[in-house]
Design an enzyme around this catalytic site. Structure first.
Site, PDB file in Angstrom:
ATOM      1  N   GLU A 169      -2.474  -7.018   7.299  1.00  0.00           N
ATOM      2  CA  GLU A 169      -1.365  -6.695   8.180  1.00  0.00           C
ATOM      3  C   GLU A 169      -1.279  -7.655   9.035  1.00  0.00           C
ATOM      4  O   GLU A 169      -2.196  -8.071   9.920  1.00  0.00           O
ATOM      5  CB  GLU A 169      -1.332  -5.066   8.368  1.00  0.00           C
ATOM      6  N   HIS A 197       0.945  -1.365  -0.180  1.00  0.00           N
ATOM      7  CA  HIS A 197      -0.053  -0.113  -0.096  1.00  0.00           C
ATOM      8  C   HIS A 197       0.766   1.182  -0.127  1.00  0.00           C
ATOM      9  O   HIS A 197       2.227   1.207   0.278  1.00  0.00           O
ATOM     10  CB  HIS A 197      -0.921  -0.135   1.386  1.00  0.00           C
TER      11      HIS A 197
END
Length: 219
Positions: free
Chosen positions: A92, A12
């Site tokens: 994550e 990201h």
């Protein structure tokens, strides 16, 4: 089996948490936004990916975090040629309770000393835990290749640690090899390219910050 020609792993863009650690005391990790710089990084990454994919179809998997969804949106891929799924197993690493800034600071010190793969954050995950769920995702991904009409491109919009662990699982790297590598930068990618003999290779290596220290025969 319709193996894709390329599997692109994309981190990201820069998020609020990348620029300000204290944001975790106020907002959950999954809800953090991209920064203005992160939007620019993702837009630039999209230009590169559109050039690579051309008119080909893409099967995309996106971590369920806000910053990964925003990154995917900024890529500007043609929705008529992209099959997108949210994939929780690409999220994550769970850091646990970030409200106590001093405790988090100490845990990061412990992790660096103990090792990123084995150290488990209090109420959170270790790198080994993430490795296990990435492995489960890979089994699903391989089954999808059985579809004779599978797109020639796979795109995973995810996180730095998850990218390294994906490659560790795919290429059978040792723990020592994993520990020696650094995360890619925001909106950086690594691509697994299908070569002769049906084997994949990385388009470029992860940066290495130290020499791997093996315990024995597998090093």
């Amino acid at each position: 089996m319709a193996r894709p020609r390329r599997i692109v792993l994309l981190r990201h863009g820069e998020s609020e948490g990348n620029t300000d650690d204290t944001v975790y005391e106020r907002e959950p990790d999954h809800a953090l936004h991209l920064t203005e710089a992160g939007w620019r990084q993702a837009t630039e990454a999209g230009g590169r990916l559109r050039e690579v994919f051309g008119e080909e179809w893409v099967s995309a998997y996106v971590s369920p975090y806000r910053r990964t969804h925003q990154t995917f949106r900024a890529l500007g891929l043609d929705p008529r040629r992209v099959r997108i799924r949210e994939e929780p197993r690409l999220r994550e690493q769970d850091w646990g309770n970030w409200q106590d800034a001093e405790d988090v600071r100490l845990q990061k010190i412990y992790r660096d000393a103990y090792g990123h793969f084995f150290y488990r954050f209090a109420q959170g995950e270790s790198g080994a835990d993430v490795y296990d769920r990435v492995g489960a995702f890979l089994e699903s991904l391989h089954r999808s290749f059985e579809d004779p009409d599978h797109p020639p491109n796979v795109l995973l919009v995810t996180h730095g640690l998850t990218m390294r662990l994906f490659c560790m699982r795919w290429f059978h790297w040792t723990v020592a090899e994993f520990e020696s590598l650094s995360n890619p930068g925001n909106a950086e990618s690594r691509t697994l390219l299908l070569g002769t003999g049906g084997r994949y290779h990385l388009d470029r290596p992860f940066e290495r910050w130290c020499t791997p220290e093996s315990y024995g025969a597998t090093g």
